[in-house]
Design an enzyme around this catalytic site. Structure first.
Site, PDB file in Angstrom:
ATOM      1  N   CYS A  95       0.831  -1.198   0.000  1.00 52.49           N
ATOM      2  CA  CYS A  95       0.000   0.000   0.000  1.00 52.49           C
ATOM      3  C   CYS A  95       0.877   1.265   0.000  1.00 52.49           C
ATOM      4  O   CYS A  95       1.897   1.308   0.677  1.00 52.49           O
ATOM      5  CB  CYS A  95      -0.923   0.087   1.202  1.00 52.49           C
ATOM      6  SG  CYS A  95      -2.090  -1.254   1.307  1.00 52.49           S
ATOM      7  N   ARG A 148       6.108  -0.866  -3.936  1.00 56.98           N
ATOM      8  CA  ARG A 148       5.659  -1.415  -2.651  1.00 56.98           C
ATOM      9  C   ARG A 148       4.669  -2.553  -2.845  1.00 56.98           C
ATOM     10  O   ARG A 148       4.398  -3.305  -1.910  1.00 56.98           O
ATOM     11  CB  ARG A 148       4.981  -0.299  -1.828  1.00 56.98           C
ATOM     12  CG  ARG A 148       5.914   0.825  -1.479  1.00 56.98           C
ATOM     13  CD  ARG A 148       5.162   1.974  -0.870  1.00 56.98           C
ATOM     14  NE  ARG A 148       4.652   1.674   0.455  1.00 56.98           N
ATOM     15  CZ  ARG A 148       5.349   1.770   1.563  1.00 56.98           C
ATOM     16  NH1 ARG A 148       6.600   2.150   1.506  1.00 56.98           N
ATOM     17  NH2 ARG A 148       4.812   1.494   2.730  1.00 56.98           N
ATOM     18  N   TRP A 197      -3.024  -2.853  -1.544  1.00 57.09           N
ATOM     19  CA  TRP A 197      -2.695  -4.274  -1.569  1.00 57.09           C
ATOM     20  C   TRP A 197      -3.742  -4.907  -0.661  1.00 57.09           C
ATOM     21  O   TRP A 197      -3.716  -4.688   0.546  1.00 57.09           O
ATOM     22  CB  TRP A 197      -1.285  -4.468  -1.021  1.00 57.09           C
ATOM     23  CG  TRP A 197      -0.633  -5.759  -1.372  1.00 57.09           C
ATOM     24  CD1 TRP A 197       0.077  -6.039  -2.515  1.00 57.09           C
ATOM     25  CD2 TRP A 197      -0.564  -6.949  -0.567  1.00 57.09           C
ATOM     26  NE1 TRP A 197       0.564  -7.321  -2.463  1.00 57.09           N
ATOM     27  CE2 TRP A 197       0.188  -7.894  -1.284  1.00 57.09           C
ATOM     28  CE3 TRP A 197      -1.071  -7.304   0.676  1.00 57.09           C
ATOM     29  CZ2 TRP A 197       0.445  -9.170  -0.802  1.00 57.09           C
ATOM     30  CZ3 TRP A 197      -0.815  -8.573   1.160  1.00 57.09           C
ATOM     31  CH2 TRP A 197      -0.067  -9.493   0.428  1.00 57.09           C
ATOM     32  N   ASN A 232      -3.422   3.174   5.309  1.00 58.52           N
ATOM     33  CA  ASN A 232      -2.572   1.971   5.305  1.00 58.52           C
ATOM     34  C   ASN A 232      -2.620   1.371   6.691  1.00 58.52           C
ATOM     35  O   ASN A 232      -2.745   2.101   7.673  1.00 58.52           O
ATOM     36  CB  ASN A 232      -1.106   2.325   5.012  1.00 58.52           C
ATOM     37  CG  ASN A 232      -0.883   2.658   3.558  1.00 58.52           C
ATOM     38  OD1 ASN A 232      -1.771   2.501   2.736  1.00 58.52           O
ATOM     39  ND2 ASN A 232       0.312   3.134   3.263  1.00 58.52           N
ATOM     40  N   GLY A 233      -2.447   0.055   6.773  1.00 58.80           N
ATOM     41  CA  GLY A 233      -2.434  -0.589   8.087  1.00 58.80           C
ATOM     42  C   GLY A 233      -3.709  -1.372   8.309  1.00 58.80           C
ATOM     43  O   GLY A 233      -4.493  -1.597   7.378  1.00 58.80           O
ATOM     44  N   GLU A 245      18.531 -18.286   1.492  1.00 62.07           N
ATOM     45  CA  GLU A 245      18.289 -16.977   0.877  1.00 62.07           C
ATOM     46  C   GLU A 245      18.328 -17.093  -0.658  1.00 62.07           C
ATOM     47  O   GLU A 245      17.533 -16.457  -1.357  1.00 62.07           O
ATOM     48  CB  GLU A 245      19.319 -15.964   1.395  1.00 62.07           C
ATOM     49  CG  GLU A 245      19.467 -14.672   0.603  1.00 62.07           C
ATOM     50  CD  GLU A 245      18.170 -13.898   0.383  1.00 62.07           C
ATOM     51  OE1 GLU A 245      17.146 -14.219   1.004  1.00 62.07           O
ATOM     52  OE2 GLU A 245      18.178 -12.986  -0.463  1.00 62.07           O
ATOM     53  N   LYS A 291      15.466 -15.859  -3.320  1.00 56.86           N
ATOM     54  CA  LYS A 291      15.704 -14.981  -4.486  1.00 56.86           C
ATOM     55  C   LYS A 291      15.181 -15.634  -5.756  1.00 56.86           C
ATOM     56  O   LYS A 291      14.501 -15.016  -6.562  1.00 56.86           O
ATOM     57  CB  LYS A 291      17.201 -14.743  -4.618  1.00 56.86           C
ATOM     58  CG  LYS A 291      17.880 -13.471  -4.457  1.00 56.86           C
ATOM     59  CD  LYS A 291      17.368 -12.181  -4.011  1.00 56.86           C
ATOM     60  CE  LYS A 291      16.197 -12.055  -3.156  1.00 56.86           C
ATOM     61  NZ  LYS A 291      16.324 -11.649  -1.789  1.00 56.86           N
ATOM     62  N   GLU A 315      11.172 -15.916  -5.770  1.00 54.11           N
ATOM     63  CA  GLU A 315      10.320 -14.727  -5.874  1.00 54.11           C
ATOM     64  C   GLU A 315      10.350 -14.058  -7.234  1.00 54.11           C
ATOM     65  O   GLU A 315       9.348 -13.490  -7.644  1.00 54.11           O
ATOM     66  CB  GLU A 315      10.597 -13.723  -4.742  1.00 54.11           C
ATOM     67  CG  GLU A 315      11.950 -13.130  -4.708  1.00 54.11           C
ATOM     68  CD  GLU A 315      12.167 -12.256  -3.476  1.00 54.11           C
ATOM     69  OE1 GLU A 315      11.198 -11.769  -2.889  1.00 54.11           O
ATOM     70  OE2 GLU A 315      13.329 -12.071  -3.098  1.00 54.11           O
ATOM     71  N   HIS A 326      19.076 -37.159   4.468  1.00 55.64           N
ATOM     72  CA  HIS A 326      18.000 -37.483   5.423  1.00 55.64           C
ATOM     73  C   HIS A 326      16.622 -37.258   4.797  1.00 55.64           C
ATOM     74  O   HIS A 326      15.632 -37.200   5.505  1.00 55.64           O
ATOM     75  CB  HIS A 326      18.163 -36.639   6.692  1.00 55.64           C
ATOM     76  CG  HIS A 326      19.467 -36.890   7.385  1.00 55.64           C
ATOM     77  ND1 HIS A 326      19.732 -38.062   8.060  1.00 55.64           N
ATOM     78  CD2 HIS A 326      20.596 -36.148   7.457  1.00 55.64           C
ATOM     79  CE1 HIS A 326      20.957 -38.018   8.543  1.00 55.64           C
ATOM     80  NE2 HIS A 326      21.508 -36.862   8.185  1.00 55.64           N
ATOM     81  N   LYS A 342       6.871  -4.898  -1.287  1.00 55.82           N
ATOM     82  CA  LYS A 342       8.210  -4.563  -0.804  1.00 55.82           C
ATOM     83  C   LYS A 342       8.245  -4.485   0.719  1.00 55.82           C
ATOM     84  O   LYS A 342       9.202  -4.913   1.344  1.00 55.82           O
ATOM     85  CB  LYS A 342       8.642  -3.224  -1.418  1.00 55.82           C
ATOM     86  CG  LYS A 342      10.030  -2.753  -0.997  1.00 55.82           C
ATOM     87  CD  LYS A 342      11.100  -3.656  -1.555  1.00 55.82           C
ATOM     88  CE  LYS A 342      12.494  -3.304  -1.087  1.00 55.82           C
ATOM     89  NZ  LYS A 342      13.425  -4.426  -1.238  1.00 55.82           N
TER      90      LYS A 342
HETATM   91  C1  F6R Z   1      12.884 -10.961  -0.217  1.00 59.43           C
HETATM   92  C2  F6R Z   1      12.557  -9.860   0.643  1.00 59.43           C
HETATM   93  C3  F6R Z   1      11.710 -10.119   1.838  1.00 59.43           C
HETATM   94  C4  F6R Z   1      12.095  -9.164   2.974  1.00 59.43           C
HETATM   95  C5  F6R Z   1      11.127  -9.311   4.161  1.00 59.43           C
HETATM   96  C6  F6R Z   1      11.500  -8.393   5.300  1.00 59.43           C
HETATM   97  O1  F6R Z   1      13.748 -10.569  -1.236  1.00 59.43           O
HETATM   98  O2  F6R Z   1      12.933  -8.750   0.389  1.00 59.43           O
HETATM   99  O3  F6R Z   1      11.762 -11.429   2.246  1.00 59.43           O
HETATM  100  O4  F6R Z   1      13.391  -9.435   3.389  1.00 59.43           O
HETATM  101  O5  F6R Z   1       9.828  -9.018   3.744  1.00 59.43           O
HETATM  102  O6  F6R Z   1      11.519  -7.066   4.885  1.00 59.43           O
HETATM  103  P1  F6R Z   1      12.348  -5.967   5.644  1.00 59.43           P
HETATM  104  O7  F6R Z   1      13.789  -6.233   5.390  1.00 59.43           O
HETATM  105  O8  F6R Z   1      11.899  -4.682   5.029  1.00 59.43           O
HETATM  106  O9  F6R Z   1      11.992  -6.098   7.097  1.00 59.43           O
END
Ligand code: F6R
Length: 592
Positions: free
Chosen positions: A2, A28, A74, A100-101, A470, A474, A477, A493, A587
């Protein structure tokens, strides 16, 4: 998640400014959007499901007004429909609002309002706030009614409110980002969820804190502490972000721009105020129980931290995802230290973890990118990573900077901050070679080979096990390929059953005490037909494809994640996905 943007000032093209601002907040994540602008005796509202159109001149952009607001939504409460999109309004558009929220007690308030005759047309919690303000408006002024409504809201919020017969904006926040940009002409203000949205106009900002409200008129601005019910003064702060840092420039996408920036961002992260690093290191040493907390990628960085502290500082620290942290509440005391890791500083699960910890008197350190964020503002100590705006949904440059800070802290705990800093400086200069086009072309060969696979796996050990996790995030997503990370030793296992002929398996092979074992795991996979993509300083026999990375010792998590970021980006482009705005993701995840 949002976005809010609003304008009040001398310019007469406020609707166009707002649409432009909303476009800057697209990163976002959103599924619908809307704009409202004030005319002499009405408020006009336009809403749409889908993407904000390219800036084509049309009735919306041409409308003349000096007061407008917009929102990219969103969906949380209610489906993705025009009716549920914001702005939300009362029946005759007397009160119009973006929000927002989450208004947690909205159902209860909605019932009370329904009994008083209010009719609702959307399923949103936001519409309830508009009606609540309208209800209070029967007795109070606009300002008083907004204040009274806010006092009834339980949960986090950022709101901007317009009233049909008032040339004023009321805005307030609690736990959800909202920043006021102060324009150059007198009495010009921008209100947005993030600074880059108005950076084109101003770099002077006012940060609203929780439970604070601004009343912005055509010729005046005042600030209120909602809880104490009194007027307060706020400072104007000049920030050093520039427009270029939040634009794509010559890059096709933000994601590749941000990957490429990592040499510089790493250098900025390392150049910390030595005092704050020493102070936090001391707090870690003095604490009885240290927790590293984050979500998603930031959570994986926390896991890397757990290994770094063990290896470098010989210190046990705990890691927990923000959403899981509450399970440890019985172990929290005044001597506990919590270190939160977050790019946005607005992640709801991490903020809730902080709330839990604060109730037990725990001291909070945050490692954040957005220094104006809620997390930074409620922490006892803040280490800013200084990566500049990160706009692609997939985190890249913030990740490596966060790992750098944790590395520095681990060295500082062992009394060797200078050694840590030198190692990181060397690492930053070595990753330069990985950010040139030739390196990308080499990775593109493997991207083309695997672009249509159904599944892929990543293995690592020690501090590169969280990097395997991680890597999976990447790849998932932005490429939408099923990807999973495993600790090398765990393969036999269970997960090794997933390997069949040509299944791609990325092995993260650092030159450390785990090297022999992870190579042996890769060999086991290869024996079952797996195709081994080795990320390593040296070419090993078991590799079918080798991606060279510099040999940097303790900073191997930093250098190992970069080629995977590049691979994920390339797969997204080859598969015609939008790497900057992956489906279903936002985001900044500001809801639980
Ligand atoms: C993946 C990604 C998310 C954020 C997560 C936490 O690439 O960016 O998994 O890491 O949503 O976000 P922040 O870092 O803003 O707390």
């Amino acid at each position: 998640m949002c976005g809010i943007f609003a304008y009040i000032g001398p310019k007469t093209n406020a609707p166009k400014i707002v649409i432009e601002g909303l476009k800057k907040l697209e990163y976002r994540g959103y599924d619908s959007w809307g704009v409202a602008y004030k005319t002499t005796d009405d408020i006009v509202i336009n809403k749409k499901v889908g993407k904000i159109e390219e800036m084509k001149e049309g009735p919306w952009t041409k409308a003349k007004s000096s007061l407008a607001m917009g929102h990219s939504r969103w969906a949380t409460h209610g489906g993705v429909t025009e009716k549920n999109a914001h702005p939300q309004a009362t029946e005759n558009r007397d009160i119009v609002l973006v929000h927002n929220g989450i208004f947690e007690n909205y159902l209860e308030v909605k019932k009370q309002l329904q009994k008083k005759g209010h009719k609702f047309i959307s399923q949103t919690d936001t519409e309830v706030i508009a009606h609540l303000i309208e209800e209070y408006g029967k007795k109070f002024s606009f300002e008083e009614s907004v204040k009274s409504a806010i006092k009834k809201i339980e949960g986090r919020y950022a709101i901007v409110v317009l009233k049909k017969n008032e040339n004023k904006i009321m805005t307030a926040r609690k736990g959800s980002p909202l920043i006021i940009g102060v324009g150059t002409p007198k009495n010009e203000y921008f209100i947005a969820s993030d600074i880059p949205a108005f950076l084109k106009y101003t770099n002077k900002v006012i940060y609203l804190d929780d439970d604070q409200m601004a009343v912005i008129g055509e010729k005046s601005i005042k600030f209120l502490d909602i809880k104490k019910d009194k007027e307060i003064k706020k400072r104007i702060i000049k920030i050093d972000w520039n427009v270029e840092s939040s634009e794509k420039g010559d890059f096709p996408h933000f994601m590749i721009k941000e990957i490429t920036e990592q040499k510089d961002t790493l250098t900025k992260a390392i150049n910390q105020d030595p005092e704050i690093i020493e102070k936090v290191a001391q707090a870690i040493k003095n604490a009885y129980g240290v927790y590293l907390v984050g979500c998603g990628t930031a959570g994986k960085v926390g896991m890397v931290g757990e290994y770094l502290f063990a290896e470098i500082a010989k210190k046990h620290v705990n890691f927990a995802f923000g959403s899981e942290f509450g399970n440890y509440k019985d172990f929290l005391t005044k001597k506990t230290l919590m270190i939160c890791i977050s790019q946005s500083g607005e992640t709801a699960d991490t903020l809730e973890a902080i709330e839990t910890a604060k109730k037990k008197g725990v001291k909070i350190v945050s490692i954040v990118n957005v220094e104006s964020s809620t997390m930074a503002r409620i922490s006892d100590m803040v280490i800013p990573i200084k990566a500049g705006p990160e706009k692609a949904v997939a985190s890249t440059k913030a990740t490596t900077s966060q790992i750098a800070i944790l590395t520095l802290l681990a060295y500082a705990c062992d009394g060797g901050v200078k050694i840590g800093k030198q190692l990181l400086i060397t690492t930053a200069s070595q990753i330069n070679d990985m950010l040139n086009p030739r390196y990308g072309e080499h990775i593109m060969k493997i991207a083309k080979k695997i672009k249509n696979v159904e599944s892929m796996y990543i293995i690592g050990r020690g501090k590169n096990y969280p990097i395997a996790l991680e890597s999976a995030i990447k790849l998932q997503e932005v490429s939408y390929i099923h990807a999973e990370g495993f600790a090398g030793g765990e393969l036999k296992h269970g997960p090794i059953a997933l390997i069949s002929k040509n299944t791609p398996v990325i092995a993260l092979v650092a030159n450390d005490e785990n090297k022999k074992d992870v190579l042996s795991n890769a060999t086991e996979v290869k024996a079952r037909g797996g195709y081994i993509i080795g990320v390593s300083p040296e070419k090993e026999e078991v590799f079918d494809f080798w991606i060279r990375v510099p040999d940097t010792g303790s900073t191997s998590p930093i250098v190992n994640i970069i080629p995977i970021q590049i691979l994920a980006y390339q797969l997204a482009v080859l598969r015609k996905n939008d790497p900057d705005k992956p489906r279903n993701l936002a985001k900044s995840v500001t809801v639980k």
